[in-house]
Write an enzyme that holds these catalytic residues in place. Structure first.
Site, short mmCIF file in Angstrom:
data_model
loop_
_atom_site.label_atom_id
_atom_site.label_comp_id
_atom_site.label_asym_id
_atom_site.label_seq_id
_atom_site.Cartn_x
_atom_site.Cartn_y
_atom_site.Cartn_z
N PHE A 131 0.86 -1.18 0.00
CA PHE A 131 0.00 0.00 0.00
C PHE A 131 0.90 1.24 0.00
O PHE A 131 0.75 2.16 0.81
CB PHE A 131 -0.95 0.01 1.21
CG PHE A 131 -1.71 -1.27 1.41
CD1 PHE A 131 -2.87 -1.52 0.70
CD2 PHE A 131 -1.25 -2.23 2.31
CE1 PHE A 131 -3.58 -2.71 0.88
CE2 PHE A 131 -1.94 -3.42 2.49
CZ PHE A 131 -3.11 -3.66 1.78
N ASP A 140 1.31 -1.12 -4.94
CA ASP A 140 0.08 -0.36 -4.80
C ASP A 140 -0.77 -0.59 -6.03
O ASP A 140 -0.23 -0.75 -7.13
CB ASP A 140 0.37 1.14 -4.62
CG ASP A 140 -0.79 1.90 -4.00
OD1 ASP A 140 -0.72 2.23 -2.81
OD2 ASP A 140 -1.77 2.17 -4.73
N ASP A 180 0.84 -0.59 5.34
CA ASP A 180 0.17 0.68 5.70
C ASP A 180 -1.12 0.80 4.88
O ASP A 180 -1.23 1.66 4.00
CB ASP A 180 1.11 1.86 5.44
CG ASP A 180 0.49 3.19 5.90
OD1 ASP A 180 -0.38 3.17 6.79
OD2 ASP A 180 0.87 4.24 5.35
N CYS A 235 -4.99 2.60 10.40
CA CYS A 235 -5.53 3.94 10.54
C CYS A 235 -7.04 3.92 10.69
O CYS A 235 -7.71 4.93 10.49
CB CYS A 235 -5.11 4.82 9.36
SG CYS A 235 -5.73 4.23 7.76
#
Length: 255
Positions: free
Chosen positions: A89, A111, A158, A198
């Site tokens: 990512f 990605d 991430d 996140c």
């Protein structure tokens, strides 16, 4: 809204109107300047000795995830002496550049956004790193990790927010567990895993629980080396625990 310092010490603001605190998987949309002139196509941000090109107009969210800056810097010491790293990512390659500057000899940025990977190549060049010595893979992270035959000794995860609502949390935890199972299979013994969540609605305890489940199912021994959160300029109210949305852990895989 965000203001960033550019190389000319100007400040440029861009609105960020989505309501998810940390959703990083929104499709790129053209930003709307709140003050000043229309920003250039490329803005250079300085971060702990790095130079990073940011697309304020069409990049994801505000164009660059400032909340990970201390974690990107921390990654450098874990990258020292590593021969092969994967930044999953990767977006525009902030963790990739950090790993290369820390000493990782080969960094593969993964990605699904091919345009972001072009920006990642640019960021390697801005920091005096030959992108030809590294790799850029446009595709699905799970497929990449499951299909990779040569192990990595450093993996960065991430991902975007997995839970956009409270009812999505169980599925998000399953997703985190699945992602980490794939990462543990691709990580060499003694390798380093730097992993982040996140998702505001997923607590640190729940996130670690998903990692523990993945480690158990893959018979992986893990040593926790470091635990970090968002930087001080992203404060959280005690009455609003979701404000502590960013979780960042560094583990070493047992031999």
């Amino acid at each position: 809204m965000i203001a960033v310092a550019t190389e000319g010490d100007e400040e440029i603001g861009r609105s960020d109107e989505e309501d998810e605190l940390s959703d990083r998987d929104s499709p790129p949309a053209r930003g709307r300047p709140l003050w000043g002139t229309e920003p250039p196509v490329e803005v250079i941000v300085r971060e702990q000795g790095m130079r990073i090109a940011v697309d304020l107009r069409a990049g994801q969210k505000t164009g660059y995830f400032l909340d990970q800056r201390e974690n990107r810097f921390a990654l450098r010491r874990f990258a020292r002496g590593r021969s092969r790293a994967a930044n999953c990512f990767a977006y525009s390659g902030g963790f990739s550049v950090s790993a290369a500057l820390g000493g990782a000899r080969e960094v593969i940025a993964v990605d699904r956004d091919g345009g972001a990977l072009q920006l990642a190549r640019r960021n390697f060049e801005l920091n005096g790193i030959d992108p030809a010595a590294h790799g850029f893979v446009a595709g699905d992270v799970l497929e990449f990790l499951r299909g990779e035959k040569k192990p990595f000794d450093l993996i960065v995860l991430d991902p975007p927010a997995f839970a956009k609502s409270q009812k999505a949390v169980p599925a998000a935890l399953d997703g985190y567990a699945s992602l980490h199972r794939a990462a543990f299979h691709a990580l060499a013994p003694g390798g380093i895993l730097a992993t982040a969540s996140c998702s505001a609605r997923v607590s640190a305890e729940q996130f670690v629980g998903a990692i523990r489940e993945a480690a158990s199912k893959t018979h992986t021994d893990l040593q926790l080396l470091e635990e970090k959160r968002q930087p001080p300029d992203h404060p959280a109210l005690l009455s609003f625990p979701e404000g502590k949305y960013l979780k960042f852990f560094v583990f070493r895989k047992g031999g």
